[in-house]
Design a protein around this motif. Structure first.
Motif, PDB file in Angstrom:
ATOM      1  N   VAL A  21       0.839  -1.208   0.000  1.00 21.87           N
ATOM      2  CA  VAL A  21       0.000   0.000   0.000  1.00 21.87           C
ATOM      3  C   VAL A  21       0.872   1.256   0.000  1.00 21.87           C
ATOM      4  O   VAL A  21       0.627   2.201  -0.751  1.00 21.87           O
ATOM      5  CB  VAL A  21      -0.955   0.001   1.229  1.00 21.87           C
ATOM      6  CG1 VAL A  21      -1.746   1.299   1.302  1.00 21.87           C
ATOM      7  CG2 VAL A  21      -1.908  -1.187   1.168  1.00 21.87           C
ATOM      8  N   LEU A  24       2.431   1.897  -3.389  1.00 19.02           N
ATOM      9  CA  LEU A  24       1.462   2.449  -4.342  1.00 19.02           C
ATOM     10  C   LEU A  24       1.171   3.919  -4.034  1.00 19.02           C
ATOM     11  O   LEU A  24       1.051   4.742  -4.948  1.00 19.02           O
ATOM     12  CB  LEU A  24       0.165   1.632  -4.323  1.00 19.02           C
ATOM     13  CG  LEU A  24      -0.882   2.150  -5.289  1.00 19.02           C
ATOM     14  CD1 LEU A  24      -0.448   1.943  -6.725  1.00 19.02           C
ATOM     15  CD2 LEU A  24      -2.223   1.493  -5.055  1.00 19.02           C
ATOM     16  N   ALA A  25       1.064   4.224  -2.722  1.00 18.35           N
ATOM     17  CA  ALA A  25       0.771   5.609  -2.336  1.00 18.35           C
ATOM     18  C   ALA A  25       1.857   6.551  -2.864  1.00 18.35           C
ATOM     19  O   ALA A  25       1.557   7.616  -3.418  1.00 18.35           O
ATOM     20  CB  ALA A  25       0.654   5.712  -0.820  1.00 18.35           C
ATOM     21  N   ARG A  28       1.487   6.757  -6.756  1.00 18.48           N
ATOM     22  CA  ARG A  28       0.312   7.490  -7.254  1.00 18.48           C
ATOM     23  C   ARG A  28       0.314   8.958  -6.831  1.00 18.48           C
ATOM     24  O   ARG A  28      -0.109   9.826  -7.591  1.00 18.48           O
ATOM     25  CB  ARG A  28      -0.979   6.839  -6.749  1.00 18.48           C
ATOM     26  CG  ARG A  28      -1.284   5.523  -7.441  1.00 18.48           C
ATOM     27  CD  ARG A  28      -2.755   5.294  -7.576  1.00 18.48           C
ATOM     28  NE  ARG A  28      -3.362   6.198  -8.528  1.00 18.48           N
ATOM     29  CZ  ARG A  28      -4.648   6.230  -8.806  1.00 18.48           C
ATOM     30  NH1 ARG A  28      -5.460   5.410  -8.203  1.00 18.48           N
ATOM     31  NH2 ARG A  28      -5.131   7.077  -9.676  1.00 18.48           N
ATOM     32  N   TYR A  55       0.480   4.426 -13.391  1.00 20.11           N
ATOM     33  CA  TYR A  55       0.665   3.738 -12.114  1.00 20.11           C
ATOM     34  C   TYR A  55       0.606   2.218 -12.258  1.00 20.11           C
ATOM     35  O   TYR A  55       1.209   1.489 -11.469  1.00 20.11           O
ATOM     36  CB  TYR A  55      -0.393   4.217 -11.095  1.00 20.11           C
ATOM     37  CG  TYR A  55      -1.760   3.615 -11.296  1.00 20.11           C
ATOM     38  CD1 TYR A  55      -2.148   2.500 -10.584  1.00 20.11           C
ATOM     39  CD2 TYR A  55      -2.654   4.145 -12.225  1.00 20.11           C
ATOM     40  CE1 TYR A  55      -3.394   1.933 -10.786  1.00 20.11           C
ATOM     41  CE2 TYR A  55      -3.877   3.595 -12.432  1.00 20.11           C
ATOM     42  CZ  TYR A  55      -4.248   2.482 -11.702  1.00 20.11           C
ATOM     43  OH  TYR A  55      -5.476   1.921 -11.910  1.00 20.11           O
ATOM     44  N   SER A  59       3.666   0.212 -10.845  1.00 16.55           N
ATOM     45  CA  SER A  59       3.450  -0.726  -9.739  1.00 16.55           C
ATOM     46  C   SER A  59       4.151  -2.048 -10.022  1.00 16.55           C
ATOM     47  O   SER A  59       4.844  -2.596  -9.154  1.00 16.55           O
ATOM     48  CB  SER A  59       1.947  -0.994  -9.539  1.00 16.55           C
ATOM     49  OG  SER A  59       1.274   0.199  -9.288  1.00 16.55           O
ATOM     50  N   THR A 311     -11.829   5.450  -8.479  1.00 16.79           N
ATOM     51  CA  THR A 311     -10.603   5.753  -7.740  1.00 16.79           C
ATOM     52  C   THR A 311     -10.253   4.573  -6.824  1.00 16.79           C
ATOM     53  O   THR A 311      -9.105   4.141  -6.745  1.00 16.79           O
ATOM     54  CB  THR A 311     -10.781   7.037  -6.904  1.00 16.79           C
ATOM     55  OG1 THR A 311     -11.173   8.087  -7.783  1.00 16.79           O
ATOM     56  CG2 THR A 311      -9.512   7.436  -6.190  1.00 16.79           C
ATOM     57  N   TRP A 315      -6.884   2.026  -6.933  1.00 16.19           N
ATOM     58  CA  TRP A 315      -6.020   1.727  -5.786  1.00 16.19           C
ATOM     59  C   TRP A 315      -5.951   0.217  -5.544  1.00 16.19           C
ATOM     60  O   TRP A 315      -4.882  -0.336  -5.268  1.00 16.19           O
ATOM     61  CB  TRP A 315      -6.530   2.443  -4.535  1.00 16.19           C
ATOM     62  CG  TRP A 315      -6.053   3.869  -4.473  1.00 16.19           C
ATOM     63  CD1 TRP A 315      -6.648   4.951  -5.049  1.00 16.19           C
ATOM     64  CD2 TRP A 315      -4.859   4.357  -3.847  1.00 16.19           C
ATOM     65  NE1 TRP A 315      -5.906   6.080  -4.809  1.00 16.19           N
ATOM     66  CE2 TRP A 315      -4.810   5.753  -4.073  1.00 16.19           C
ATOM     67  CE3 TRP A 315      -3.844   3.775  -3.120  1.00 16.19           C
ATOM     68  CZ2 TRP A 315      -3.779   6.554  -3.595  1.00 16.19           C
ATOM     69  CZ3 TRP A 315      -2.808   4.566  -2.640  1.00 16.19           C
ATOM     70  CH2 TRP A 315      -2.780   5.947  -2.873  1.00 16.19           C
ATOM     71  N   ILE A 319      -2.467  -1.921  -5.752  1.00 17.55           N
ATOM     72  CA  ILE A 319      -1.897  -2.700  -4.636  1.00 17.55           C
ATOM     73  C   ILE A 319      -1.576  -4.120  -5.129  1.00 17.55           C
ATOM     74  O   ILE A 319      -0.494  -4.659  -4.896  1.00 17.55           O
ATOM     75  CB  ILE A 319      -2.883  -2.749  -3.439  1.00 17.55           C
ATOM     76  CG1 ILE A 319      -3.056  -1.346  -2.842  1.00 17.55           C
ATOM     77  CG2 ILE A 319      -2.384  -3.721  -2.370  1.00 17.55           C
ATOM     78  CD1 ILE A 319      -4.227  -1.229  -1.869  1.00 17.55           C
TER      79      ILE A 319
END
Lengths: 369, 131
Positions: A21, A24-25, A28, A55, A59, A311, A315, A319
């Motif tokens: 997580v 990814l944060a 993004r 992304y 990722s 959205t 996400w 992940i």
């Protein structure tokens, strides 16, 4: 290995999941926006527009870097349980992907266009299966490659992989092949389109049919005509692409049945029994989501509700894809040899050229939608 | 073949994982719909597409009904006519997706806006509807 209770199992998931997580944060919220602002070769956001480095790809690449460079070739024990949630996130993302589409969108396209697209999708799937058999390639690899080349690259390959028990390296090979092929076609397509004086509609239809990856369809259309509005290459290319994406569950179903039929033959077991026990039922969730979307129960198109839902979907996918990248081992790719790559290139090139010929012969310059 | 499957799930079987994914997706949808319909105090309605704000038909305090045009956007459309590309600037009516009251209008006529990035109006929607 010692038995853990439910709380112990949940606690074991946290470190790896937190890493996925958190990664990814960062990608993004910081890396992707930064890349959108950077000017290269005189084009603002070149990395995003031309290389399609969004992304999704970031990722996967970051996950691969974790495993192959930072972790020294294997996921460490402290992160292992967290990374094993990867497929849960990807399957959830695939289900939510259904919210992007409605039956109304399909009807807009017209029967002849839909037949043409689906003809190319299933034609490529059969071609890959034929080539896989001829070159004696593992059925899992063939199945994932068929989904990747037939439909729209990464998401189709990811959706098909669990149902045919593909290894991460099979998936990595399929993704690497289609993305490599896509990058090549992304650079040459705008020149071909201009040289042949293709209209936005013809170009969008060709690229939407012939290029294997959704992100690259978008980038290739924008390279031809950077405007984003109804009637532009990107608008047509995306509608074309939508039909391919909508066919994902059907293609996954056909490929899964093909794979398990081979397994049933090998084990002399009944196909129906194997399908009942093994069929990836999450694919039904995709249909359910499309049905809800078609009925307008997820909010009107263009609403902030759908925007928020998408959205969340982005996400969840992201992940899962960090985790997916971490299961890709460079040594396994090297060991797999060049046959899958050859299959992907033959199928991709055939589709790309045939689609152009069909578009030139049968598609008008303009349409009424 | 069966031996090659790696343990890539925290669940007892792939089928359990499939069902968990469907439940997870269902919960996300329920959360989003519930949040947007009943909890979110105000909604920032963003631009529907890239373009330039041509007119704004509401102001703070305006009561709106679902389907009402709240602003118009100037967008460039390209079309091929007799093998020649023609660019046309067209005005698109953008409608509101739920009943409610406009709280604020941050956008101004002439603003260049990006899809889903720039807020056009802030809406207090009727609870139970999806803005």
């Amino acid at each position: 290995m010692e038995e853990r209770g439910t709380l112990g199992k949940l606690a074991a998931i946290i470190p790896g999941l937190a890493l996925m997580v958190g990664t990814l944060a960062v990608l993004r919220l910081y890396v992707e926006p930064w890349m959108g602002e950077v000017t290269l070769f005189g084009v603002k956001g070149w990395l995003v527009k031309v290389l399609s480095l969004n992304y999704i790809l970031l990722s996967i690449i970051t996950g691969m870097l974790f495993r192959n460079f930072i972790f020294g070739g294997r996921i460490p024990a402290w992160a292992e349980e967290g990374f094993r949630t990867t497929r849960l996130f990807i399957k959830t993302g695939v289900i939510m992907l259904g919210s992007l589409y409605t039956l109304q969108t399909l009807l807009k396209l017209g029967v002849s266009a839909a037949v043409l697209i689906l003809g190319f999708v299933f034609g490529t799937v059969f071609l890959v299966m034929f080539l896989g058999r001829m070159m004696k390639v593992d059925r899992s690899v063939t199945a994932v490659m068929a989904a990747a080349c037939g439909v729209c690259g990464v998401s189709a390959a990811v959706a098909a992989a669990p149902g045919v028990r593909a290894r991460p390296v099979d998936l990595a090979l399929a993704i690497a092949t289609i993305l490599g092929f896509g990058i090549l076609t992304m650079f040459i397509s705008p020149f071909i389109g201009t040289a042949l004086n293709l209209s936005d509609f013809q170009y969008g239809a060709w690229v939407g049919t012939g290029i294997l990856n959704s992100g690259q369809v978008l980038a290739t259309c924008l390279a031809f005509n950077p405007n984003i509005a109804p009637g532009t290459a990107v608008a047509y290319g995306e509608v074309w692409n939508v039909v391919r994406v909508i066919s994902i569950p059907f293609v996954v179903f056909a490929i899964t049945v093909w794979y398990w039929k081979g397994e049933a033959d090998a084990k002399k077991a009944s196909l129906s029994k194997i399908l009942v026990s093994k069929f990836p039922v999450f694919v039904l969730g995709f249909f359910g989501m499309t049905a809800l979307s078609s009925l307008g129960m997820l909010g009107a198109e263009g609403s902030e509700t759908l925007h928020l839902l998408r959205t969340f979907m982005a996400w969840i996918f992201g992940i899962g894809l960090v985790g997916q990248g971490a299961y890709i081992d460079f040594r396994e790719i090297k060991a797999a040899g060049g046959k899958p790559l050859r299959i992907g290139i033959i199928a991709g090139t055939t589709k790309y050229i045939l689609a152009l010929i069909v578009i030139l012969l049968f598609m008008p310059k303009e349409v009424g939608f | 073949m069966s031996e090659k499957k790696q343990s890539m799930t925290v669940f007892r079987s792939d089928r359990h994982e499939d069902v968990a994914a469907m439940i997870f997706a269902g919960l996300v949808v329920l959360f989003v719909l519930g949040y947007m319909a009943f909890i979110v105090p105000e909604v920032h309605v963003t631009a529907a597409m890239d373009g330039k704000v041509a007119s704004i038909l509401v102001q703070s305090g305006t009561e709106v009904k679902k389907g009402d045009t709240i602003y118009t956007l100037e967008v460039v459309e390209k079309k091929w006519v007799n093998n020649v590309m023609q660019e046309n600037t067209v005005i698109k009516d953008i409608t509101v997706k739920a009943d409610g009251k406009v709280l604020d209008v941050p956008a101004k006529v002439g603003d260049k806006v990006k899809k889903s990035k720039n807020t056009i109006i802030v809406l207090n929607h009727v609870k139970g509807t999806l803005p």
